[in-house]
Design a protein around this motif. Structure first.
Motif, PDB file in Angstrom:
ATOM      1  N   GLN B   2       0.825  -1.198   0.000  1.00 36.04           N
ATOM      2  CA  GLN B   2       0.000   0.000   0.000  1.00 36.04           C
ATOM      3  C   GLN B   2       0.858   1.246   0.000  1.00 36.04           C
ATOM      4  OE1 GLN B   2      -2.739  -1.206   3.269  1.00 36.04           O
ATOM      5  NE2 GLN B   2      -4.180  -0.001   2.099  1.00 36.04           N
ATOM      6  N   GLN B   3       0.648   2.091  -0.979  1.00 37.65           N
ATOM      7  CA  GLN B   3       1.434   3.312  -1.067  1.00 37.65           C
ATOM      8  C   GLN B   3       0.789   4.450  -0.292  1.00 37.65           C
ATOM      9  OE1 GLN B   3       3.465   4.139  -4.888  1.00 37.65           O
ATOM     10  NE2 GLN B   3       1.960   2.730  -5.745  1.00 37.65           N
ATOM     11  N   VAL B   4      -0.495   4.311   0.004  1.00 34.56           N
ATOM     12  CA  VAL B   4      -1.235   5.353   0.718  1.00 34.56           C
ATOM     13  C   VAL B   4      -2.015   4.663   1.834  1.00 34.56           C
ATOM     14  CG1 VAL B   4      -2.912   7.215   0.518  1.00 34.56           C
ATOM     15  CG2 VAL B   4      -1.474   6.621  -1.434  1.00 34.56           C
ATOM     16  N   LYS B   5      -1.772   5.098   3.055  1.00 39.03           N
ATOM     17  CA  LYS B   5      -2.402   4.427   4.187  1.00 39.03           C
ATOM     18  C   LYS B   5      -3.137   5.411   5.075  1.00 39.03           C
ATOM     19  CE  LYS B   5       0.841   0.599   4.718  1.00 39.03           C
ATOM     20  NZ  LYS B   5       1.842  -0.046   5.580  1.00 39.03           N
ATOM     21  N   TYR B  25       2.007   8.309   3.239  1.00 39.69           N
ATOM     22  CA  TYR B  25       2.327   7.811   1.899  1.00 39.69           C
ATOM     23  C   TYR B  25       3.799   7.436   1.852  1.00 39.69           C
ATOM     24  CZ  TYR B  25       3.983  12.606   1.130  1.00 39.69           C
ATOM     25  OH  TYR B  25       4.641  13.816   1.217  1.00 39.69           O
ATOM     26  N   THR B  26       4.144   6.680   0.814  1.00 38.23           N
ATOM     27  CA  THR B  26       5.498   6.125   0.782  1.00 38.23           C
ATOM     28  C   THR B  26       6.364   6.685  -0.340  1.00 38.23           C
ATOM     29  OG1 THR B  26       4.717   4.305  -0.605  1.00 38.23           O
ATOM     30  CG2 THR B  26       4.721   3.942   1.779  1.00 38.23           C
ATOM     31  N   ALA B  70       8.060  13.825   6.576  1.00 36.55           N
ATOM     32  CA  ALA B  70       7.454  12.672   7.235  1.00 36.55           C
ATOM     33  C   ALA B  70       6.539  11.888   6.297  1.00 36.55           C
ATOM     34  CB  ALA B  70       6.656  13.129   8.461  1.00 36.55           C
ATOM     35  N   LYS B  71       6.340  12.385   5.094  1.00 35.78           N
ATOM     36  CA  LYS B  71       5.393  11.799   4.121  1.00 35.78           C
ATOM     37  C   LYS B  71       4.030  11.606   4.788  1.00 35.78           C
ATOM     38  CE  LYS B  71       8.742   9.508   1.094  1.00 35.78           C
ATOM     39  NZ  LYS B  71       9.991   9.654   1.864  1.00 35.78           N
ATOM     40  N   HIS B  72       3.538  12.685   5.313  1.00 32.85           N
ATOM     41  CA  HIS B  72       2.306  12.656   6.095  1.00 32.85           C
ATOM     42  C   HIS B  72       1.400  13.798   5.672  1.00 32.85           C
ATOM     43  CE1 HIS B  72      -0.231  11.833   9.579  1.00 32.85           C
ATOM     44  NE2 HIS B  72      -0.278  13.136   9.774  1.00 32.85           N
ATOM     45  N   PHE B  89     -11.508  10.020   2.225  1.00 29.91           N
ATOM     46  CA  PHE B  89     -10.403   9.353   1.546  1.00 29.91           C
ATOM     47  C   PHE B  89      -9.318  10.370   1.229  1.00 29.91           C
ATOM     48  CE2 PHE B  89     -12.113   5.190   0.645  1.00 29.91           C
ATOM     49  CZ  PHE B  89     -13.494   5.375   0.612  1.00 29.91           C
ATOM     50  N   CYS B  90      -8.085  10.033   1.545  1.00 29.31           N
ATOM     51  CA  CYS B  90      -7.001  10.822   0.988  1.00 29.31           C
ATOM     52  C   CYS B  90      -6.582  10.170  -0.331  1.00 29.31           C
ATOM     53  CB  CYS B  90      -5.819  10.934   1.942  1.00 29.31           C
ATOM     54  SG  CYS B  90      -4.920   9.417   2.248  1.00 29.31           S
ATOM     55  N   ALA B  91      -6.088  10.975  -1.223  1.00 34.83           N
ATOM     56  CA  ALA B  91      -5.654  10.478  -2.532  1.00 34.83           C
ATOM     57  C   ALA B  91      -4.394  11.221  -2.945  1.00 34.83           C
ATOM     58  CB  ALA B  91      -6.755  10.677  -3.574  1.00 34.83           C
ATOM     59  N   VAL B  92      -3.531  10.532  -3.661  1.00 42.10           N
ATOM     60  CA  VAL B  92      -2.281  11.141  -4.100  1.00 42.10           C
ATOM     61  C   VAL B  92      -2.129  10.956  -5.604  1.00 42.10           C
ATOM     62  CG1 VAL B  92      -1.191  10.712  -1.864  1.00 42.10           C
ATOM     63  CG2 VAL B  92      -0.924   9.052  -3.692  1.00 42.10           C
ATOM     64  N   ARG B  93      -1.474  11.887  -6.219  1.00 41.98           N
ATOM     65  CA  ARG B  93      -1.237  11.816  -7.661  1.00 41.98           C
ATOM     66  C   ARG B  93       0.251  11.613  -7.900  1.00 41.98           C
ATOM     67  NH1 ARG B  93      -2.522  16.981 -11.323  1.00 41.98           N
ATOM     68  NH2 ARG B  93      -0.454  17.598 -10.611  1.00 41.98           N
ATOM     69  N   ILE B  94       0.558  10.686  -8.798  1.00 42.31           N
ATOM     70  CA  ILE B  94       1.955  10.434  -9.148  1.00 42.31           C
ATOM     71  C   ILE B  94       2.349  11.408 -10.249  1.00 42.31           C
ATOM     72  CG2 ILE B  94       3.622   8.735  -9.967  1.00 42.31           C
ATOM     73  CD1 ILE B  94       1.722   6.566  -9.015  1.00 42.31           C
ATOM     74  N   TYR B  95       3.469  12.038 -10.048  1.00 43.63           N
ATOM     75  CA  TYR B  95       3.947  12.998 -11.027  1.00 43.63           C
ATOM     76  C   TYR B  95       4.073  12.348 -12.398  1.00 43.63           C
ATOM     77  CZ  TYR B  95       7.193  15.982 -13.557  1.00 43.63           C
ATOM     78  OH  TYR B  95       7.788  16.756 -14.516  1.00 43.63           O
TER      79      TYR B  95
END
Lengths: 111, 113
Positions: B2-5, B25-26, B70-72, B89-95
């Motif tokens: 999991q890349q997003v927790k 996130y990682t 802290a990737k937080h 939900f948190c969500a992240v976008r990959i560059y």
């Protein structure tokens, strides 16, 4: 007014009977996504379109197909639904600002 | 992997108090971070976002904080209202991956009157 519209909201099908879910958008966005969300899990990306370019996620089963006949419409076809495919299916479009706009989802039940 | 927790599946808060929802996130290649809110039987709706070049973004009662070292990521809601009860939900976008988002598992917030 809803900008991303999914139909049907609720779909019941029998094991192995093909299903098509539809999504339409009034935002004129180039990018459209299909996500699968099972209970208490994160939405999982199945595939997306950039204009007509189709991008399949590596772990999306072959059972799932998609069509995008024009900018406004996108379809998700499940060729032979299994019990494990019961989920909420979410369509989304991508704004230049970065956020996705989601439809209300189509909940699929497989009997 | 999991890349997003979102490690808290649920959170209960009293009306008027602060709600703090967390997300880890990682991948340092994520360049845009978003929060979505979801009511039962509805699709997620966009709430607030932050670019990786910022550490704070505020919109009314909602503030998102980003700690890159802290990737937080966290979402603060103050004051919390019963209508805020939903799954967040948190969500992240990959560059450079066409806007694709990766979502956390969600945190169910319950705001009690």
């Amino acid at each position: 007014d809803a900008m991303v519209i999914q139909n049907p909201r609720y779909q019941v099908t029998q094991f192995g009977k093909p299903v098509t879910l539809s999504c339409s958008q009034t935002l004129n966005h180039n990018v459209m996504y299909w996500y699968q969300q099972k209970s208490s899990q994160a939405p999982k990306l199945l595939f997306h379109y950039y204009d007509k370019d189709f991008n399949n996620e590596a772990d999306t089963p072959d059972n799932f197909q998609s069509r995008r006949p024009n900018t406004s419409f996108c379809f998700l076809d499940i060729r032979s639904p299994g019990l494990g495919d019961a989920a909420m299916y979410l369509c989304a479009t991508h704004a230049a600002t970065g956020e996705l706009f989601f439809g209300e989802g189509s909940r699929l039940t497989v009997l | 992997d999991q890349q997003v927790k979102q490690n808290s599946p649920s959170l209960s808060v009293q009306e008027g108090r602060i709600s703090i929802l967390n997300c880890d996130y990682t991948n340092s290649m994520f360049d845009y971070f978003l929060w979505y809110k979801k009511y039962p039987a509805e699709g997620p709706t966009f709430l607030i976002s932050i670019s990786s070049i910022k550490d704070k973004n505020e919109d009314g009662r909602f503030t998102v904080f980003l700690n890159k070292s802290a990737k937080h990521l966290s979402l603060h809601i103050v004051p919390s209202q019963p209508g805020d009860s939903a799954v967040y939900f948190c969500a992240v976008r990959i560059y450079n991956q066409g806007g694709k988002l990766i979502f956390g598992q969600g945190t169910e917030l319950s705001v009690k009157p």
